[in-house]
Design an enzyme around this catalytic site. Structure first.
Site, PDB file in Angstrom:
ATOM      1  N   HIS A   1      63.394  40.327  36.073  1.00  0.00           N
ATOM      2  CA  HIS A   1      63.500  39.018  36.715  1.00  0.00           C
ATOM      3  C   HIS A   1      62.114  38.401  36.911  1.00  0.00           C
ATOM      4  O   HIS A   1      61.985  37.187  37.040  1.00  0.00           O
ATOM      5  CB  HIS A   1      64.178  39.141  38.086  1.00  0.00           C
ATOM      6  CG  HIS A   1      65.610  39.551  38.012  1.00  0.00           C
ATOM      7  ND1 HIS A   1      66.004  40.864  37.934  1.00  0.00           N
ATOM      8  CD2 HIS A   1      66.742  38.814  37.996  1.00  0.00           C
ATOM      9  CE1 HIS A   1      67.315  40.926  37.886  1.00  0.00           C
ATOM     10  NE2 HIS A   1      67.795  39.697  37.924  1.00  0.00           N
TER      11      HIS A   1
ATOM     12  N   ASP B   1      71.061  38.798  29.086  1.00  0.00           N
ATOM     13  CA  ASP B   1      70.871  38.680  30.521  1.00  0.00           C
ATOM     14  C   ASP B   1      70.497  37.216  30.816  1.00  0.00           C
ATOM     15  O   ASP B   1      70.279  36.416  29.905  1.00  0.00           O
ATOM     16  CB  ASP B   1      69.760  39.644  30.970  1.00  0.00           C
ATOM     17  CG  ASP B   1      69.956  40.130  32.400  1.00  0.00           C
ATOM     18  OD1 ASP B   1      70.715  39.490  33.153  1.00  0.00           O
ATOM     19  OD2 ASP B   1      69.341  41.147  32.769  1.00  0.00           O
TER      20      ASP B   1
END
Length: 231
Positions: free
Chosen positions: A150, A221
């Site tokens: 992230h 993702d």
């Protein structure tokens, strides 16, 4: 093709999803990261333990424990169906090999490939039998990193042999079990490509489809993660 669900109140979300589906000629994918049950995302729904806690509590050699796990998974599937989620983004098949991993940690079942495979296959079997589109993640394995994708692009310096013998084992078993979809992680594997796995032809097509024989749905993702910022 659909939406991903983060947050909301139980009945509000259910009614909203029903309305969305009523507008679509083709049923929409409604995906959600419900690794700890629907309560992880939707207020008023049930929370369950994380993967590592489940693996610690369930004896894989016990029939009684196995039935308990199946009951939990059926409960998750039933609650997801009630809300309108048809694509739970589970199971997590990362093998938690790095104790400094900041993002997988308790989301992984184990640091043992066989144990991860066993739990992964149970999740896939029960979810699919109960009308869900299961999703194994994060291919080809986010467990042996010390970076959070992230925030940054993790680099995995492993040979293809090492990957096949460890990280990819649960995914091979998941494909045999009939997993409907596989999520590709934002991970850089220099042995395979100089592009992140999620946007790499070598990973998604040459490795996953051609070498491993997966013919289901492949998805990446989240594209708003910082791992892709410099690509």
């Amino acid at each position: 093709g659909g939406f991903i669900l983060f947050g909301g109140q139980k009945d509000n979300i259910r009614n909203f999803i029903l309305e969305l589906q009523s507008y679509s000629e083709i049923p929409l994918f409604i995906a959600s990261d419900i690794e700890r049950g629907v309560g992880q995302q939707v207020l008023g729904c049930t929370n369950f333990p994380c993967q590592m806690a489940i693996a610690a509590a369930i004896n894989t050699n016990s029939k009684e424990d196995s039935l308990l796990l199946e009951s939990m998974l059926k409960a998750i599937a039933n609650e997801a169906h009630y809300i309108g989620i048809n694509m739970p983004l589970i199971p997590v098949l990362d093998i938690n090999l790095n104790p400094d991993n900041p993002i997988i940690c308790t989301r992984a079942f184990s640091d043992n490939p066989e144990k991860v495979s066993w739990f992964g296959n149970k999740y896939i079997k029960i979810l699919e039998e109960n009308g869900m589109i299961s999703c194994a993640k994060h291919f080809p394995g986010h467990g042996d990193t010390s970076e959070d994708s992230h925030l940054n692009l993790p680099v995995i310096e492993k040979s293809m042999d090492e990957l096949m013998n460890i990280e990819l084992k649960p995914f091979k078993e998941a494909i045999k079990q009939g997993v409907s979809s596989i999520m590709i992680g934002h991970l850089l594997l220099p042995e395979i490509d100089n592009m992140p796995a999620s946007i790499s032809y070598n990973v998604t097509t040459n490795l996953l489809r051609n070498k491993m024989g997966f013919n289901g749905l492949v998805l990446s993702d989240a594209l708003n993660m910082n791992a892709l910022n410099d690509i």
